[in-house]
Design a protein around this motif. Sequence first.
Motif, PDB file in Angstrom:
ATOM      1  N   THR A  53       0.835  -1.206   0.000  1.00 31.20           N
ATOM      2  CA  THR A  53       0.000   0.000   0.000  1.00 31.20           C
ATOM      3  C   THR A  53       0.866   1.251   0.000  1.00 31.20           C
ATOM      4  N   ASP A 111      -0.004  -2.024   6.842  1.00 34.44           N
ATOM      5  CA  ASP A 111       0.590  -3.047   5.973  1.00 34.44           C
ATOM      6  C   ASP A 111       1.327  -4.092   6.807  1.00 34.44           C
ATOM      7  N   TRP A 114      -1.093  -6.332   8.548  1.00 34.41           N
ATOM      8  CA  TRP A 114      -1.700  -7.308   7.644  1.00 34.41           C
ATOM      9  C   TRP A 114      -0.820  -8.551   7.556  1.00 34.41           C
ATOM     10  N   HIS A 118      -1.675 -12.314   8.782  1.00 37.19           N
ATOM     11  CA  HIS A 118      -1.585 -13.403   7.809  1.00 37.19           C
ATOM     12  C   HIS A 118      -0.745 -14.563   8.341  1.00 37.19           C
ATOM     13  N   ARG A 167      -5.401  -0.564  -0.677  1.00 36.00           N
ATOM     14  CA  ARG A 167      -5.002  -1.962  -0.531  1.00 36.00           C
ATOM     15  C   ARG A 167      -5.778  -2.784  -1.553  1.00 36.00           C
ATOM     16  N   PRO A 168      -5.122  -3.546  -2.428  1.00 38.70           N
ATOM     17  CA  PRO A 168      -5.810  -4.193  -3.551  1.00 38.70           C
ATOM     18  C   PRO A 168      -7.039  -4.997  -3.171  1.00 38.70           C
ATOM     19  N   GLU A 169      -6.971  -5.787  -2.086  1.00 41.67           N
ATOM     20  CA  GLU A 169      -8.099  -6.657  -1.757  1.00 41.67           C
ATOM     21  C   GLU A 169      -9.262  -5.929  -1.087  1.00 41.67           C
ATOM     22  N   PHE A 170      -9.062  -4.666  -0.705  1.00 36.18           N
ATOM     23  CA  PHE A 170     -10.122  -3.923  -0.037  1.00 36.18           C
ATOM     24  C   PHE A 170     -10.543  -2.671  -0.791  1.00 36.18           C
ATOM     25  N   ARG A 171      -9.944  -2.390  -1.917  1.00 33.76           N
ATOM     26  CA  ARG A 171     -10.143  -1.104  -2.592  1.00 33.76           C
ATOM     27  C   ARG A 171     -11.602  -0.829  -2.923  1.00 33.76           C
ATOM     28  N   ARG A 189      -7.686 -12.753  10.754  1.00 33.94           N
ATOM     29  CA  ARG A 189      -7.727 -13.776   9.713  1.00 33.94           C
ATOM     30  C   ARG A 189      -8.863 -14.761   9.977  1.00 33.94           C
ATOM     31  N   THR A 193      -7.950 -16.020   5.216  1.00 35.09           N
ATOM     32  CA  THR A 193      -8.063 -14.740   4.524  1.00 35.09           C
ATOM     33  C   THR A 193      -8.031 -13.625   5.555  1.00 35.09           C
ATOM     34  N   GLU A 195      -9.050 -10.259   7.006  1.00 30.68           N
ATOM     35  CA  GLU A 195     -10.220  -9.393   6.904  1.00 30.68           C
ATOM     36  C   GLU A 195      -9.925  -8.055   7.573  1.00 30.68           C
TER      37      GLU A 195
END
Length: 253
Positions: A53, A111, A114, A118, A167-171, A189, A193, A195
């Motif tokens: 990010t 970041d 995250w 993970h 952030r790509p997965e939340f954009r 998580r 995944t 969240e």
Amino acid sequence: MPDPFQTAFAKALGGHDADLLPWLDAVDAGALAVYRNTVAKGRADALAALFPTVERLVGEAWFRDAALIFTRAHPPAGPVLDDYGGDFPVWLATFGPARDLPYLAPVARLDLAWGEAHRAADAPVMNAPDLTGVATARMFAARAILHPSVRLFDFEWTAPSIWLANRPEFRTDAEPVWDRQPEALALYRTAWTVEARRLSPAEWRLLDGCRRGSTLGQAALLAMGHEPGLDLARLFSGLVQAGLFTRLELDAR
């Protein structure tokens, strides 16, 4: 025990060429430069993977230059680059070219979190049926244990909005604004995944109380102190359904 040559070679990569002289008649500066560039690129690539990010916000070239400066001053403490970069958010806050980008350091913290979420240890997720039959008084005397992956944040500025938007997965399509407005966020998580859940002030206070080891009743008082008339059952149920808890530690009765 570390191999003496490997230790000397690592120091030489950091600029201490003379450390290799006990093993070499002369140090080939050109050959070392190749190794140094390879190592530096590997560390910068690792940072880009850990802080995507931040890289998106500043661009690849800016990030790569900053990463190379950081890696020279903060070499990895071990061989696992997934664990690298823990000091990067703090360093960004003092990095001169980032002075006009005050959101970078908090975004870097998210970041980093995250990645921690993970890689966190796995644990069962507490569900509503696990609470069936537990008397209210006994539940309030218990401790609700957060899942090991949970990371909680409470910012005075809109760092979560900026992070989520980039952030790509939340954009989302929403255009975030850096503003002095409190925002709280939970990263955790579920089913492998990570969240992200925005938290209301009452949710934040209850979860923060649980994180600090308070009983559920004590944490509930913190939440209700901010929001009189709070529907506590609904709030707690929503957090349980989201998968933020791993178990309820009941007393021995």
